[in-house]
Scaffold this motif. Sequence first.
Motif: not given
Length: 241
Positions: A173-200
Amino acid sequence: MKATSSHVAVEPAILYLGTPVVLNSSVNEDGSFNLAPISSVFWLGWRCILGFEAVSQTAKNIVRTGECVISLPSSDQVEAINLLSRLTGSNPVPSGKALRGYRFEADKFGVAGLTPIASETVAAPRVLECPIQLEAKLVRVNSVMADDYDYSVHERSSECTLEGITCLELRIQRVHVAPSLLMEGQENRIDPNLWRPMIMSFCRYYGLGPELAQSKLAEIPEAQYRTPDIDRAQQSDLQPI
């Protein structure tokens, strides 16, 4: 066929070959909040599938209320996940979880040192400390492992009766993202080089390493993957919680 293989046939008890860890927050019957980590999760567009034991308090809450929040911790939040990993919101503790050393805990946010904050479209809270938070509505409940036997009553040992597996399809329904994870100049794109998920992987926690190679799929404009669920989610602004 002339090729040969040195592979051997094995029977590992689990096939957790690597999936992201998420925190599911939901509302208990008494109005309090439950918080639980799982790693049986994947996404398709703005849909996701979550896998649970049917006796899970989280699964019961989502089916009852029709909603939840899926918050994604980064790899540096592993300690909070570990503090929650063998706790359950079910009281009494289901037999299968009791066998594995789980204990009941009413205040999971407090135990993990995490902060519940209000969502915009659902009653379940978001986790303030998680850099990505997804508000979600339940779409469908799917029973799993019921093809050859009734898993809801299948006895696996003299000590424990497993009580079912369920997969829940949810619509974001809604996606909330820390601004530090967004691509520069792209308000709706998460930068995978900045996002570091936890993996099991096989019940152990890992992070991601650097990008291995330039992906051909990444050359496709991300907007081409947009689904009608995004437009539908925008309508939730008009509906009170």
